[in-house]
Design a protein around this motif. Sequence first.
Motif, PDB file in Angstrom:
ATOM      1  N   THR A  17      -0.065  93.884  -5.984  1.00 12.66           N
ATOM      2  CA  THR A  17       1.120  93.369  -5.308  1.00 12.66           C
ATOM      3  C   THR A  17       0.776  93.004  -3.879  1.00 12.66           C
ATOM      4  OG1 THR A  17       1.843  95.542  -4.514  1.00 12.66           O
ATOM      5  CG2 THR A  17       2.664  94.840  -6.677  1.00 12.66           C
ATOM      6  N   ALA A  31       8.404  89.911  -2.170  1.00 15.52           N
ATOM      7  CA  ALA A  31       7.125  90.530  -2.496  1.00 15.52           C
ATOM      8  C   ALA A  31       6.666  89.942  -3.825  1.00 15.52           C
ATOM      9  CB  ALA A  31       7.278  92.038  -2.623  1.00 15.52           C
ATOM     10  N   SER A  34      12.121  93.640  -3.256  1.00 18.27           N
ATOM     11  CA  SER A  34      11.472  94.772  -2.599  1.00 18.27           C
ATOM     12  C   SER A  34      10.737  95.581  -3.658  1.00 18.27           C
ATOM     13  CB  SER A  34      12.491  95.655  -1.864  1.00 18.27           C
ATOM     14  OG  SER A  34      13.381  96.244  -2.782  1.00 18.27           O
ATOM     15  N   ILE A  35       9.727  96.298  -3.229  1.00 20.03           N
ATOM     16  CA  ILE A  35       8.934  97.127  -4.134  1.00 20.03           C
ATOM     17  C   ILE A  35       8.927  98.553  -3.605  1.00 20.03           C
ATOM     18  CG2 ILE A  35       6.681  97.524  -5.173  1.00 20.03           C
ATOM     19  CD1 ILE A  35       6.071  94.560  -4.753  1.00 20.03           C
ATOM     20  N   THR A  36       9.345  99.472  -4.454  1.00 17.43           N
ATOM     21  CA  THR A  36       9.332 100.879  -4.077  1.00 17.43           C
ATOM     22  C   THR A  36       8.436 101.686  -5.016  1.00 17.43           C
ATOM     23  OG1 THR A  36      11.583 100.687  -3.233  1.00 17.43           O
ATOM     24  CG2 THR A  36      10.765 102.912  -3.701  1.00 17.43           C
ATOM     25  N   TYR A  80       0.780  93.151   3.075  1.00 19.36           N
ATOM     26  CA  TYR A  80       0.198  94.410   2.612  1.00 19.36           C
ATOM     27  C   TYR A  80      -0.080  94.327   1.119  1.00 19.36           C
ATOM     28  CZ  TYR A  80      -0.196  99.297   1.258  1.00 19.36           C
ATOM     29  OH  TYR A  80      -0.638 100.485   0.719  1.00 19.36           O
ATOM     30  N   THR A  81      -1.287  94.711   0.725  1.00 16.60           N
ATOM     31  CA  THR A  81      -1.670  94.608  -0.679  1.00 16.60           C
ATOM     32  C   THR A  81      -1.868  95.970  -1.325  1.00 16.60           C
ATOM     33  OG1 THR A  81      -3.998  94.356  -0.029  1.00 16.60           O
ATOM     34  CG2 THR A  81      -2.740  92.342  -0.475  1.00 16.60           C
ATOM     35  N   SER A  95       3.050  92.391  -0.207  1.00 14.17           N
ATOM     36  CA  SER A  95       4.368  92.451   0.408  1.00 14.17           C
ATOM     37  C   SER A  95       4.623  91.188   1.223  1.00 14.17           C
ATOM     38  CB  SER A  95       4.454  93.676   1.308  1.00 14.17           C
ATOM     39  OG  SER A  95       3.618  93.518   2.446  1.00 14.17           O
ATOM     40  N   THR A  96       5.818  91.118   1.785  1.00 14.25           N
ATOM     41  CA  THR A  96       6.160  89.952   2.600  1.00 14.25           C
ATOM     42  C   THR A  96       5.304  89.864   3.855  1.00 14.25           C
ATOM     43  OG1 THR A  96       7.910  91.241   3.658  1.00 14.25           O
ATOM     44  CG2 THR A  96       8.542  89.878   1.769  1.00 14.25           C
ATOM     45  N   ASN A  97       4.795  90.982   4.332  1.00 14.61           N
ATOM     46  CA  ASN A  97       3.949  90.939   5.532  1.00 14.61           C
ATOM     47  C   ASN A  97       2.458  91.029   5.203  1.00 14.61           C
ATOM     48  OD1 ASN A  97       3.681  93.576   4.807  1.00 14.61           O
ATOM     49  ND2 ASN A  97       4.596  94.448   6.642  1.00 14.61           N
ATOM     50  N   TYR A 127       6.557 100.298  -7.657  1.00 17.90           N
ATOM     51  CA  TYR A 127       5.461  99.517  -8.237  1.00 17.90           C
ATOM     52  C   TYR A 127       5.548  99.500  -9.759  1.00 17.90           C
ATOM     53  CZ  TYR A 127       3.528  99.681  -3.552  1.00 17.90           C
ATOM     54  OH  TYR A 127       3.339  99.545  -2.207  1.00 17.90           O
TER      55      TYR A 127
END
Length: 122
Positions: free
Chosen positions: A50, A33, A100-102, A56-57, A52-54, A104
């Motif tokens: 941010t 991410a 990974s981001i949980t 998602y912003t 994500s890997t897929n 932020y």
Amino acid sequence: QVQLVESGGGLVQAGGSLRLSCAASGRTFSSYAMGWFRQAPGKERELVATISTNGYTYFTGSVRGRFTLSRDNAKNTVYLQMNSLKPEDTAVYYCAAARSITYYNVHEFDYWGQGTQVTVSS
């Protein structure tokens, strides 16, 4: 290990636009991410956006609707498009990578670039 290099900063008038780029080294870019932070003089580093890997912003409230964030995994690059810039957007902008981001927050990011200066004149 991931190395990040930002580019695209500069001086712009209020209402103008800039596009920041962050080029990453390494074959595992797509598994990270990515985030952009900024730090103004005398202030703490704050999260801007941010992705994500897929794809998602997430955007902090002060830039939502003005900034967009995208990633090109084939080029190992993320792009922060900044429109309708305001003087309060003036800061050093940093690119960062996280597995990974949980929450932020800055502590979740493992790798950082050197930063690029963005100055918005009134």
